[in-house]
Motif scaffolding. Sequence first.
Motif, mmCIF file in Angstrom:
data_model
loop_
_atom_site.group_PDB
_atom_site.id
_atom_site.type_symbol
_atom_site.label_atom_id
_atom_site.label_comp_id
_atom_site.label_asym_id
_atom_site.label_seq_id
_atom_site.Cartn_x
_atom_site.Cartn_y
_atom_site.Cartn_z
ATOM 1 N N ASN A 124 69.949 57.105 16.539
ATOM 2 C CA ASN A 124 68.768 57.384 17.362
ATOM 3 C C ASN A 124 68.071 58.669 16.939
ATOM 4 O O ASN A 124 66.836 58.722 16.873
ATOM 5 N N THR A 125 68.843 59.703 16.665
ATOM 6 C CA THR A 125 68.247 60.970 16.244
ATOM 7 C C THR A 125 67.585 60.827 14.889
ATOM 8 O O THR A 125 66.501 61.392 14.643
ATOM 9 N N HIS A 126 68.218 60.085 13.981
ATOM 10 C CA HIS A 126 67.626 59.845 12.657
ATOM 11 C C HIS A 126 66.275 59.150 12.787
ATOM 12 O O HIS A 126 65.291 59.569 12.157
ATOM 13 N N LEU A 127 66.232 58.105 13.609
ATOM 14 C CA LEU A 127 64.971 57.375 13.797
ATOM 15 C C LEU A 127 63.902 58.261 14.423
ATOM 16 O O LEU A 127 62.737 58.244 14.024
ATOM 17 N N GLY A 128 64.317 59.045 15.416
ATOM 18 C CA GLY A 128 63.353 59.919 16.081
ATOM 19 C C GLY A 128 62.804 61.002 15.175
ATOM 20 O O GLY A 128 61.595 61.250 15.143
ATOM 21 N N SER A 129 63.665 61.636 14.402
ATOM 22 C CA SER A 129 63.230 62.743 13.545
ATOM 23 C C SER A 129 62.496 62.270 12.297
ATOM 24 O O SER A 129 61.684 63.013 11.731
ATOM 25 N N SER A 130 62.775 61.047 11.858
ATOM 26 C CA SER A 130 62.135 60.552 10.633
ATOM 27 C C SER A 130 60.781 59.895 10.895
ATOM 28 O O SER A 130 60.040 59.602 9.950
ATOM 29 N N ILE B 89 62.693 69.139 16.657
ATOM 30 C CA ILE B 89 63.656 68.830 17.725
ATOM 31 C C ILE B 89 62.952 68.334 18.989
ATOM 32 O O ILE B 89 63.333 67.288 19.540
ATOM 33 N N PRO B 90 61.901 69.026 19.497
ATOM 34 C CA PRO B 90 61.201 68.493 20.690
ATOM 35 C C PRO B 90 60.598 67.107 20.461
ATOM 36 O O PRO B 90 60.631 66.252 21.355
ATOM 37 N N ALA B 91 60.052 66.863 19.263
ATOM 38 C CA ALA B 91 59.445 65.563 18.992
ATOM 39 C C ALA B 91 60.485 64.449 18.893
ATOM 40 O O ALA B 91 60.156 63.270 19.083
ATOM 41 N N SER B 92 61.725 64.828 18.602
ATOM 42 C CA SER B 92 62.806 63.835 18.489
ATOM 43 C C SER B 92 63.553 63.652 19.800
ATOM 44 O O SER B 92 64.477 62.832 19.866
ATOM 45 N N MET B 93 63.182 64.403 20.833
ATOM 46 C CA MET B 93 63.988 64.471 22.045
ATOM 47 C C MET B 93 64.136 63.128 22.748
ATOM 48 O O MET B 93 65.213 62.799 23.251
ATOM 49 N N ASN B 94 63.079 62.316 22.805
ATOM 50 C CA ASN B 94 63.203 61.008 23.456
ATOM 51 C C ASN B 94 64.296 60.159 22.812
ATOM 52 O O ASN B 94 65.096 59.518 23.497
ATOM 53 N N SER B 95 64.331 60.151 21.494
ATOM 54 C CA SER B 95 65.337 59.362 20.779
ATOM 55 C C SER B 95 66.729 59.956 20.960
ATOM 56 O O SER B 95 67.717 59.212 21.102
#
Length: 263
Positions: free
Chosen positions: A146-152, A178-184
């Motif tokens: 999930n973090t990979h998908l959110g940050s990429s 990090i804030p932009a990936s927070m939902n994932s």
Amino acid sequence: VFNKIEMKISKIKRVLYSMSSIIIFLLLWQALSYFDLINSTLIPSPVKVFNAIVEWAMSGDLFRDFFDSIWRALIGLLIGAVVGIALGLFTGRDQRINLILTPLLNVFKAFPPVAMLPVFITMFGIGDFSKVFSIAFATIFPLWVNTHLGSSTIPIEFIRSASLLTKSKTKIFINVIIPASMNSIIAGFRISIAISFIMLYVSELAGASSGLGYQIASSHLAYRMDKMLGALFILGFASSLIDFAFNKLIKYFFPWVQLNKII
């Protein structure tokens, strides 16, 4: 004054809506048991299950088992979260790290965590460390994916706009990525909470002398179905409690995150 009253009424309605499915389920279960439509020996009524929980609590063992399980689940979850989020951020933002680590992580991701438990017991013994490690192992991968998908998938415009304000990659990483990936990350964490309690039950079957999973197994062997179901419900309650507390912390520390859009 009227606004405060409306807010209180709104909160009460939300609580009632949230509890309605549980109340209906328990009433239906009790009715089926009362009219002998289900085998009350195999599936005791909610009243009998509640009485077994009260008996368990009066003995003093319930609180010990509850806290023994909670700390194992929490420590394993936190270790898995730190490792999984860190891996996801790095593989999502750095192409070289992604090429190097992702094939290996995909191999480990395919290993069933339950099947890995004997390996961890062989390596670390039957104590608490192997239980915590098995929970951590199981929770790493949902958070990593999930973090990979959110940050990429962060829009490139965000990064370019931040680059105009600062050249520091560390500041961009902390204040933008990090804030932009927070939902994932939150979605992955909530999945990992459920997985941690599944692994908690499995790990406590092997060499544990306390805990909710241990009580489920021992009650089954003693044919105490009422206590077994009680322990199962408390295990589910503990998972829900951790998820609820996590949501409250997210709303407090990250108020911009829209939790109603995550699961």
